[in-house]
Design a protein around this motif. Structure first.
Motif, PDB file in Angstrom:
ATOM      1  N   TYR A   1      15.785 -10.418 -30.302  1.00 39.94           N
ATOM      2  CA  TYR A   1      14.798 -11.378 -29.786  1.00 39.94           C
ATOM      3  C   TYR A   1      14.456 -11.057 -28.335  1.00 39.94           C
ATOM      4  O   TYR A   1      13.283 -11.065 -27.940  1.00 39.94           O
ATOM      5  N   ASP A   2      15.475 -10.784 -27.516  1.00 41.10           N
ATOM      6  CA  ASP A   2      15.226 -10.503 -26.101  1.00 41.10           C
ATOM      7  C   ASP A   2      14.398  -9.232 -25.925  1.00 41.10           C
ATOM      8  O   ASP A   2      13.485  -9.192 -25.101  1.00 41.10           O
ATOM      9  N   ALA A   3      14.727  -8.200 -26.701  1.00 42.78           N
ATOM     10  CA  ALA A   3      13.970  -6.958 -26.598  1.00 42.78           C
ATOM     11  C   ALA A   3      12.520  -7.161 -27.027  1.00 42.78           C
ATOM     12  O   ALA A   3      11.584  -6.630 -26.400  1.00 42.78           O
ATOM     13  N   THR A   4      12.324  -7.954 -28.077  1.00 45.91           N
ATOM     14  CA  THR A   4      10.967  -8.214 -28.560  1.00 45.91           C
ATOM     15  C   THR A   4      10.175  -9.019 -27.536  1.00 45.91           C
ATOM     16  O   THR A   4       8.993  -8.746 -27.292  1.00 45.91           O
ATOM     17  N   LEU A   5      10.820 -10.006 -26.926  1.00 46.81           N
ATOM     18  CA  LEU A   5      10.135 -10.820 -25.917  1.00 46.81           C
ATOM     19  C   LEU A   5       9.795  -9.997 -24.675  1.00 46.81           C
ATOM     20  O   LEU A   5       8.808 -10.286 -23.986  1.00 46.81           O
TER      21      LEU A   5
ATOM     22  N   GLY B   1      10.853 -18.341 -29.126  1.00 50.44           N
ATOM     23  CA  GLY B   1      11.778 -19.116 -28.306  1.00 50.44           C
ATOM     24  C   GLY B   1      12.677 -20.052 -29.094  1.00 50.44           C
ATOM     25  O   GLY B   1      13.910 -20.015 -28.936  1.00 50.44           O
ATOM     26  N   PRO B   2      12.124 -20.918 -29.962  1.00 44.06           N
ATOM     27  CA  PRO B   2      12.979 -21.834 -30.728  1.00 44.06           C
ATOM     28  C   PRO B   2      13.940 -21.108 -31.670  1.00 44.06           C
ATOM     29  O   PRO B   2      15.069 -21.541 -31.865  1.00 44.06           O
TER      30      PRO B   2
ATOM     31  N   ASP C   1      25.482  -3.807 -33.464  1.00 50.15           N
ATOM     32  CA  ASP C   1      24.722  -3.136 -34.514  1.00 50.15           C
ATOM     33  C   ASP C   1      23.329  -3.719 -34.643  1.00 50.15           C
ATOM     34  O   ASP C   1      23.155  -4.885 -34.909  1.00 50.15           O
ATOM     35  N   GLY C   2      22.329  -2.907 -34.453  1.00 50.41           N
ATOM     36  CA  GLY C   2      20.945  -3.340 -34.583  1.00 50.41           C
ATOM     37  C   GLY C   2      20.372  -3.941 -33.335  1.00 50.41           C
ATOM     38  O   GLY C   2      19.169  -4.164 -33.246  1.00 50.41           O
ATOM     39  N   GLY C   3      21.194  -4.246 -32.322  1.00 47.79           N
ATOM     40  CA  GLY C   3      20.700  -4.923 -31.137  1.00 47.79           C
ATOM     41  C   GLY C   3      19.806  -4.059 -30.281  1.00 47.79           C
ATOM     42  O   GLY C   3      18.963  -4.569 -29.559  1.00 47.79           O
ATOM     43  N   SER C   4      20.020  -2.743 -30.312  1.00 42.62           N
ATOM     44  CA  SER C   4      19.240  -1.861 -29.460  1.00 42.62           C
ATOM     45  C   SER C   4      18.127  -1.157 -30.232  1.00 42.62           C
ATOM     46  O   SER C   4      17.639  -0.116 -29.807  1.00 42.62           O
ATOM     47  N   ALA C   5      17.751  -1.690 -31.394  1.00 47.22           N
ATOM     48  CA  ALA C   5      16.726  -1.065 -32.218  1.00 47.22           C
ATOM     49  C   ALA C   5      15.389  -1.044 -31.484  1.00 47.22           C
ATOM     50  O   ALA C   5      15.100  -1.903 -30.661  1.00 47.22           O
ATOM     51  N   GLN C   6      14.586  -0.041 -31.803  1.00 48.66           N
ATOM     52  CA  GLN C   6      13.270   0.093 -31.201  1.00 48.66           C
ATOM     53  C   GLN C   6      12.376  -1.070 -31.642  1.00 48.66           C
ATOM     54  O   GLN C   6      12.355  -1.434 -32.811  1.00 48.66           O
TER      55      GLN C   6
ATOM     56  N   GLY D   1       5.460  -1.628 -31.268  1.00 51.02           N
ATOM     57  CA  GLY D   1       4.531  -2.013 -30.209  1.00 51.02           C
ATOM     58  C   GLY D   1       3.513  -3.053 -30.620  1.00 51.02           C
ATOM     59  O   GLY D   1       3.029  -3.818 -29.776  1.00 51.02           O
ATOM     60  N   ASP D   2       3.167  -3.111 -31.907  1.00 50.81           N
ATOM     61  CA  ASP D   2       2.158  -4.081 -32.330  1.00 50.81           C
ATOM     62  C   ASP D   2       2.800  -5.404 -32.702  1.00 50.81           C
ATOM     63  O   ASP D   2       3.976  -5.469 -33.083  1.00 50.81           O
ATOM     64  N   ARG D   3       2.027  -6.469 -32.566  1.00 45.89           N
ATOM     65  CA  ARG D   3       2.533  -7.819 -32.796  1.00 45.89           C
ATOM     66  C   ARG D   3       3.085  -8.001 -34.203  1.00 45.89           C
ATOM     67  O   ARG D   3       4.209  -8.504 -34.380  1.00 45.89           O
ATOM     68  N   ARG D   4       2.333  -7.582 -35.195  1.00 44.97           N
ATOM     69  CA  ARG D   4       2.768  -7.775 -36.578  1.00 44.97           C
ATOM     70  C   ARG D   4       4.045  -6.994 -36.865  1.00 44.97           C
ATOM     71  O   ARG D   4       4.981  -7.509 -37.495  1.00 44.97           O
ATOM     72  N   GLY D   5       4.097  -5.758 -36.386  1.00 38.86           N
ATOM     73  CA  GLY D   5       5.293  -4.952 -36.614  1.00 38.86           C
ATOM     74  C   GLY D   5       6.518  -5.543 -35.948  1.00 38.86           C
ATOM     75  O   GLY D   5       7.624  -5.520 -36.508  1.00 38.86           O
ATOM     76  N   ALA D   6       6.349  -6.091 -34.735  1.00 40.09           N
ATOM     77  CA  ALA D   6       7.474  -6.686 -34.021  1.00 40.09           C
ATOM     78  C   ALA D   6       8.013  -7.898 -34.777  1.00 40.09           C
ATOM     79  O   ALA D   6       9.236  -8.078 -34.897  1.00 40.09           O
ATOM     80  N   LEU D   7       7.111  -8.740 -35.281  1.00 42.02           N
ATOM     81  CA  LEU D   7       7.533  -9.924 -36.028  1.00 42.02           C
ATOM     82  C   LEU D   7       8.194  -9.541 -37.344  1.00 42.02           C
ATOM     83  O   LEU D   7       9.206 -10.144 -37.747  1.00 42.02           O
ATOM     84  N   ARG D   8       7.642  -8.549 -38.009  1.00 41.61           N
ATOM     85  CA  ARG D   8       8.225  -8.132 -39.284  1.00 41.61           C
ATOM     86  C   ARG D   8       9.607  -7.515 -39.090  1.00 41.61           C
ATOM     87  O   ARG D   8      10.501  -7.698 -39.922  1.00 41.61           O
TER      88      ARG D   8
END
Length: 211
Positions: free
Chosen positions: A90-94, A105-106, A150-155, A158-165
């Protein structure tokens, strides 16, 4: 051991989590998420108990309880680590997509509560010294703490839809992993893990709808 049925009362905290659902999020799924959040809070308060009286000598019961406590401790540690990995995601995505703060956030806040609940349940059978430190440490853990999990440092896409998915996939996998641990957990811990797994599934649905 399979979890008991989840209660259907709701809380303000879980209602806040469901707020970003938006269009395309079905009512049954929304009810599941609200009920799961309530069950999480209730289970976290009572996760230290649940061991039955059993049978046999006192020594046998003490030995069995010790083995069960050790198994639960491992499951709680794995569960907390998985939730910290989700926090890092979540932090990386934000960081990459700050405009998603209203949606993420929620969900991030509830994930932090999952870490706190698992740490709180871990402190229940321990001594009073360790019990006082665990919850506050987990609730205030910095984003850098789970970055190596595990998984926390995943890339982050860049696009909004990809980040959410990507986040939805991570939540879904975390929930499935927890479901696979239920039979190895004590009744109280199984209820807590089932509650968090239901929240993971609900988060995945919310993220998928937002994408």
């Amino acid at each position: 051991m399979p979890p008991t049925s989840l209660p259907h009362d709701t809380t303000a905290a879980t209602a806040a989590t469901a707020a970003p659902a938006g269009a395309g999020f079905s009512a049954p799924r929304r009810r599941m998420l609200l009920a799961a959040g309530s069950a999480l809070l209730l289970s976290a308060c009572g996760a230290g108990g649940g061991q039955g009286p059993g049978s046999g000598s006192a020594a046998d019961r003490a030995s069995a309880a010790s083995v069960a406590d050790a198994a639960d401790a491992r499951l709680r540690a794995r569960g907390a680590s998985a939730s910290r990995a989700l926090l890092a995601r979540y932090d990386a995505t934000l960081t990459v997509r700050p405009e998603l703060a209203g949606v993420l956030g929620p969900l991030r806040a509830e994930t932090a509560r999952h870490v706190a609940a698992l740490d709180r349940s871990a402190s229940a059978p321990a001594s009073a010294n360790s019990a006082t430190a665990s919850p506050s440490a987990s609730e205030s853990a910095p984003a850098s703490t789970p970055a190596s999990a595990d998984g926390g440092s995943a890339q982050v896409p860049g696009d909004r839809r990809g980040a959410l998915r990507a986040l939805a996939d991570a939540e879904r996998k975390a929930g499935q992993d927890r479901e696979g641990q239920l039979n190895a957990a004590s009744p109280a811990l199984a209820r807590l893990l089932a509650s968090i797994a239901a929240c993971n599934a609900g988060h995945a649905e919310l993220l998928g709808a937002a994408a």
